[in-house]
Design a protein around this motif. Structure first.
Motif, mmCIF file in Angstrom:
data_model
loop_
_atom_site.group_PDB
_atom_site.id
_atom_site.type_symbol
_atom_site.label_atom_id
_atom_site.label_comp_id
_atom_site.label_asym_id
_atom_site.label_seq_id
_atom_site.Cartn_x
_atom_site.Cartn_y
_atom_site.Cartn_z
ATOM 1 N N SER B 78 16.116 -10.453 24.529
ATOM 2 C CA SER B 78 17.254 -11.071 23.853
ATOM 3 C C SER B 78 17.635 -12.343 24.608
ATOM 4 O O SER B 78 17.403 -12.463 25.812
ATOM 5 C CB SER B 78 18.429 -10.100 23.784
ATOM 6 O OG SER B 78 18.899 -9.829 25.082
ATOM 7 N N ILE B 79 18.184 -13.263 23.840
ATOM 8 C CA ILE B 79 18.652 -14.499 24.480
ATOM 9 C C ILE B 79 20.112 -14.684 24.127
ATOM 10 O O ILE B 79 20.568 -14.297 23.028
ATOM 11 C CB ILE B 79 17.820 -15.721 24.055
ATOM 12 C CG1 ILE B 79 17.661 -15.793 22.539
ATOM 13 C CG2 ILE B 79 16.473 -15.715 24.714
ATOM 14 C CD1 ILE B 79 16.920 -17.028 22.081
ATOM 15 N N GLY B 80 20.862 -15.218 25.050
ATOM 16 C CA GLY B 80 22.294 -15.363 24.859
ATOM 17 C C GLY B 80 22.656 -16.656 24.165
ATOM 18 O O GLY B 80 21.808 -17.544 23.971
ATOM 19 N N ILE B 81 23.909 -16.730 23.795
ATOM 20 C CA ILE B 81 24.395 -17.921 23.098
ATOM 21 C C ILE B 81 24.240 -19.168 23.983
ATOM 22 O O ILE B 81 23.895 -20.246 23.510
ATOM 23 C CB ILE B 81 25.860 -17.709 22.675
ATOM 24 C CG1 ILE B 81 25.908 -16.626 21.588
ATOM 25 C CG2 ILE B 81 26.480 -19.004 22.163
ATOM 26 C CD1 ILE B 81 27.282 -16.144 21.245
ATOM 27 N N SER B 99 25.867 -22.040 13.912
ATOM 28 C CA SER B 99 26.747 -21.372 12.957
ATOM 29 C C SER B 99 26.872 -19.910 13.360
ATOM 30 O O SER B 99 25.973 -19.347 14.011
ATOM 31 C CB SER B 99 26.195 -21.495 11.533
ATOM 32 O OG SER B 99 24.952 -20.850 11.439
ATOM 33 N N VAL B 100 27.983 -19.348 12.974
ATOM 34 C CA VAL B 100 28.236 -17.965 13.335
ATOM 35 C C VAL B 100 28.964 -17.287 12.184
ATOM 36 O O VAL B 100 29.762 -17.908 11.477
ATOM 37 C CB VAL B 100 29.044 -17.899 14.665
ATOM 38 C CG1 VAL B 100 30.398 -18.578 14.522
ATOM 39 C CG2 VAL B 100 29.203 -16.480 15.147
ATOM 40 N N GLN B 101 28.629 -16.017 11.978
ATOM 41 C CA GLN B 101 29.306 -15.239 10.936
ATOM 42 C C GLN B 101 29.736 -13.905 11.537
ATOM 43 O O GLN B 101 28.941 -13.244 12.215
ATOM 44 C CB GLN B 101 28.369 -14.999 9.755
ATOM 45 C CG GLN B 101 27.930 -16.302 9.076
ATOM 46 C CD GLN B 101 27.207 -16.053 7.770
ATOM 47 O OE1 GLN B 101 27.687 -15.314 6.927
ATOM 48 N NE2 GLN B 101 26.049 -16.637 7.632
ATOM 49 N N GLY B 244 35.817 -16.435 22.875
ATOM 50 C CA GLY B 244 35.057 -16.144 24.088
ATOM 51 C C GLY B 244 33.833 -15.273 23.917
ATOM 52 O O GLY B 244 33.487 -14.498 24.802
ATOM 53 N N TYR B 245 33.122 -15.392 22.826
ATOM 54 C CA TYR B 245 31.871 -14.635 22.666
ATOM 55 C C TYR B 245 30.814 -15.187 23.628
ATOM 56 O O TYR B 245 30.580 -16.399 23.673
ATOM 57 C CB TYR B 245 31.350 -14.747 21.231
ATOM 58 C CG TYR B 245 32.184 -14.011 20.217
ATOM 59 C CD1 TYR B 245 32.060 -12.630 20.077
ATOM 60 C CD2 TYR B 245 33.092 -14.685 19.406
ATOM 61 C CE1 TYR B 245 32.828 -11.950 19.134
ATOM 62 C CE2 TYR B 245 33.852 -14.012 18.478
ATOM 63 C CZ TYR B 245 33.720 -12.647 18.340
ATOM 64 O OH TYR B 245 34.468 -11.973 17.434
ATOM 65 N N GLU B 246 30.187 -14.341 24.367
ATOM 66 C CA GLU B 246 29.143 -14.798 25.284
ATOM 67 C C GLU B 246 27.764 -14.328 24.832
ATOM 68 O O GLU B 246 26.743 -14.927 25.164
ATOM 69 C CB GLU B 246 29.435 -14.312 26.706
ATOM 70 C CG GLU B 246 30.641 -15.047 27.304
ATOM 71 C CD GLU B 246 30.930 -14.601 28.719
ATOM 72 O OE1 GLU B 246 30.245 -13.683 29.209
ATOM 73 O OE2 GLU B 246 31.849 -15.172 29.327
ATOM 74 N N THR B 247 27.767 -13.196 24.138
ATOM 75 C CA THR B 247 26.503 -12.716 23.572
ATOM 76 C C THR B 247 26.674 -12.665 22.063
ATOM 77 O O THR B 247 27.786 -12.815 21.542
ATOM 78 C CB THR B 247 26.165 -11.301 24.084
ATOM 79 O OG1 THR B 247 27.112 -10.389 23.518
ATOM 80 C CG2 THR B 247 26.231 -11.228 25.596
ATOM 81 N N ASP B 248 25.546 -12.465 21.385
ATOM 82 C CA ASP B 248 25.626 -12.420 19.928
ATOM 83 C C ASP B 248 25.819 -10.990 19.420
ATOM 84 O O ASP B 248 25.584 -10.706 18.242
ATOM 85 C CB ASP B 248 24.385 -13.065 19.314
ATOM 86 C CG ASP B 248 23.116 -12.373 19.760
ATOM 87 O OD1 ASP B 248 23.197 -11.468 20.622
ATOM 88 O OD2 ASP B 248 22.043 -12.744 19.255
#
Lengths: 225, 465
Positions: B78-81, B99-101, B244-248
């Motif tokens: 996995s890769i982070g934002i 973009s984010v949903q 503050g999202y750091e991961t998806d």
């Protein structure tokens, strides 16, 4: 002086074993008119075709100025050295009388702005007016067409004139005028005129007459002689 | 020279036959002009679109590759934002769009088609029970890439504007009417889990929405109202990510990278690999999207090519036949010319000149007429191709279920198939038409030339006799 010579010439149609004539040897000179007389199918036209370079002998040699016609560029020979008057005329029917004459001149290599005037002069010589000269061939009578065919054969001033029944469609007066032209061409202009004919009036102007029957040519005396 | 002059006269002397030849030649040239103009314009538009869409690079998990390698969902890298953001810092890129949903729930804003009025619950993966999501919070870092707004399917109504500030959002007119919301009203939406952040937003704009209510009818059937197009709450990317999202995890994060030059894809990939992008992820242009956009054009190009091939074959055949018959009809004329001493080559030149002259006249008329008819033909063809493309894609597309249970929406940032074309008859196309027309003239002339080669004057004259 011989212009045309036939040496032991034989001819048979392609695919036919029966010869139209065999081993014919004839000589035609400049400044003379020749008449070839004979029945239909006797070989008169075939002889003219050989002399005019339209066909080649099955055997023997037809030569012009000492050179064999079989080895010559016969297109060039027809265009420059021989004037042929066909029994069927073979005029370009979708062109005018004048265009027929001018085109014949151009095919022979004649150039320059005076061709049209020369053509009209030639047509006048055979009795075709300038007004009729511009008409399409099919709008002219059979006699007029025949005279145009004669004019076309003379257009490029050939040494040899080979005519196949050239007066067949002409009335007496016109026939006389045309024959006078042939006579003058031979005797005054030094051409070699060879005419295949049935007509006694034509044979009357000939310096030499040859009859042909079943492929055999015979010389007959002329009135001139 | 006289041969060409004679040929020009022959055009008038044999008017009827030449009109017939010219009619066929003209018809062929018009059809070929139209087909070539349409084909070449389509080709250019496909190339332009390829340069445009082909510059759009996606970095995504290569599900096929991981499946072939036998990797289960738990083993996937996995890769982070932050990684996605760092990939965007490349000199090869013109820009990056993120973009984010996030599926959301609201106790005060009821969703369109939600008959339970927010009372539906579902079980999360950890076994806890939560309110089912009813809304979708959408954040995009570049509003210009929201294709529905770009295409005009969505339009901000007068009095509103697209969200710009961290506390602003835009909603559909259906959602606004259902909840009696006006521009300037506050709305409150919550994440599904207890720990998920809440958003307090001000409605800065209300938009009309002509897009399909759901990307797939199955979503509506299953009551997944948060996947309904009318239930989207559109904010800026920064507004959504301000929590503050750091991961998806729990969100659908997508990144799009736009290359300055589509040919530098390999260099860009090398760079992101050097930045640590795992081999499980692919770096690719969206070929499917490219095909979808250019599909109608490609179909039209194929149709015009086939049409041209058929026309050239049939037209060539017709011209060859007419030329053959024309020469047969002119056999005696050719025989007479040959008897007069005209060389075969000269007669050939005459015939060829006639064909070329007819073709040049037809070419001038044909280019003019071809230009006139190509636009309506192209419009008609393209409309058919677009319909076929839409019928083919109906039921497909929409959301793609990812291996980790997340969904990927194809509605955001997607292009619509090209449905308009302006056909141009440029110099290159005209040269192509001229070459083809002259080839037809040569074919027509050559048939005549080959035919006369077998005619010996005496044979013709004897036949006439």
């Amino acid at each position: 002086m011989s212009v045309l010579e036939l040496e032991n010439v034989s001819y048979a149609y392609e695919g036919s074993s029966k010869a139209v004539f065999s081993d014919v040897t004839l000589s035609f000179e400049a400044g003379k008119a020749y008449a070839i007389a004979g029945k239909s199918g006797s070989g008169k036209s075939t002889l003219l075709h050989l002399l005019g370079g339209l066909d080649v002998a099955t055997r023997g040699r037809v030569s012009y100025g000492g050179e064999s016609l079989a080895d010559m560029n016969r297109n060039r020979y027809r265009a420059r050295n021989a004037g042929i008057i066909f029994q069927g005329l073979n005029l370009l029917t979708n062109a005018s009388a004048l265009e027929n004459i001018v085109l014949s001149m151009r095919i022979s290599g004649m150039k320059g702005p005076g061709l049209k005037a020369k053509a009209l002069e030639l047509l006048a010589r055979v009795g075709i007016s300038p007004e009729k000269a511009s008409r399409k061939i099919l709008k002219l009578s059979g006699g007029e067409q025949q005279r145009i065919a004669i004019a076309r054969a003379l257009a490029h001033n050939p040494d040899l004139i080979a005519a196949d029944e050239p007066t067949g469609n002409l009335d007496k007066d016109t026939e006389y005028k045309i024959l006078k032209i042939f006579e003058d061409l031979a005797h005054k202009e030094g051409k070699c005129v060879i005419i295949a004919t049935h007509s006694k009036r034509v044979t009357a102007i000939a310096d030499e007459i040859w009859t042909v029957d079943k492929g055999v040519f015979r010389s007959v005396p002329t009135k001139r002689n | 020279m006289y041969a060409i002059f004679n040929a020009m006269k022959n055009l008038v002397r044999n008017l009827g036959r030449n009109i017939l030849l010219a009619s066929v030649t003209l018809a062929v040239i018009i059809c070929v002009s139209a087909a070539l103009a349409i084909g070449n314009t389509s080709e250019k538009m496909i190339e332009d679109t390829r340069l445009q869409i082909g510059s759009k690079v996606s970095i995504s998990l290569d599900l096929m590759a991981t499946h072939e390698q036998g990797q289960g969902p738990d083993n996937l890298a996995s890769i982070g934002i932050e990684d996605y953001l760092s990939y965007g810092e490349s000199d090869y890129l013109d820009k990056s769009v993120f973009s984010v949903q996030i599926p959301m729930y609201s106790s005060t804003v009821f969703a369109v088609d939600d008959e339970t009025k927010g009372q539906k619950e579902w079980q999360n993966q950890d076994g806890s029970v939560a309110k089912a999501p009813t809304l979708m919070l959408v954040g995009n870092s570049d509003a210009e890439t929201l294709s529905e707004f770009a295409s005009g399917e969505r339009e901000i109504l007068p009095g509103g504007k697209m969200p710009e500030e961290l506390n602003e959002c835009a909603i559909s007119s259906d959602l606004a009417e259902l909840n009696n919301i006006s521009v300037g009203d506050p709305i409150s939406i919550q994440g599904q889990s207890q720990s998920a952040p809440n958003y307090e937003l001000i409605v800065s704009g209300i938009y009309s929405d002509k897009t399909a209510a759901y990307a797939s009818p199955m979503y509506q059937f299953q009551g997944l109202v948060h996947l309904g197009q009318r239930n989207q709450v559109i904010a800026t990317y920064d507004a959504v990510m301000s929590k503050g999202y750091e991961t998806d995890e729990g969100i659908d994060f997508q990144s799009q990278y736009y290359l300055k030059d589509p040919r530098e894809l390999d260099k860009f990939e090398a760079e992101v690999r050097s930045k640590g992008l795992p081999r499980d992820y692919s770096v690719s242009i969206n070929q499917e999207e490219l095909d979808k956009v250019t599909g109608p054009l490609a179909g039209m190009r194929g149709a015009s090519s086939t049409f041209m091939a058929v026309i050239l074959s049939l037209g060539g055949l017709a011209l060859a036949l007419i030329s053959y018959l024309a020469v047969k009809e002119r056999k005696y004329e050719i025989g007479a010319l040959r008897a007069m001493g005209m060389e075969k080559a000269m007669i050939s030149l005459c015939l060829l000149s006639e064909s070329v002259a007819i073709t040049i006249v037809c070419l001038a008329l044909g280019l003019f007429a071809g230009r006139a008819v190509s636009q309506p033909i192209a419009d008609s063809l393209l409309a058919g191709q677009v319909s076929a493309s839409q019928a083919q894609s109906a039921g497909g597309g929409g959301k793609i279920l990812m291996a980790n249970g997340k969904t990927q929406t194809s509605g955001v940032n997607s292009y619509t198939p090209i449905s308009e074309i302006e056909v141009a008859l440029n110099a290159g196309t005209m040269v192509q038409i001229a070459v083809l027309a002259l080839a037809l003239a040569l074919l027509s002339g050559m048939v005549g030339i080959v035919s006369i080669a077998k005619y010996e004057p005496l044979k013709i004259l004897r036949e006439r006799g």
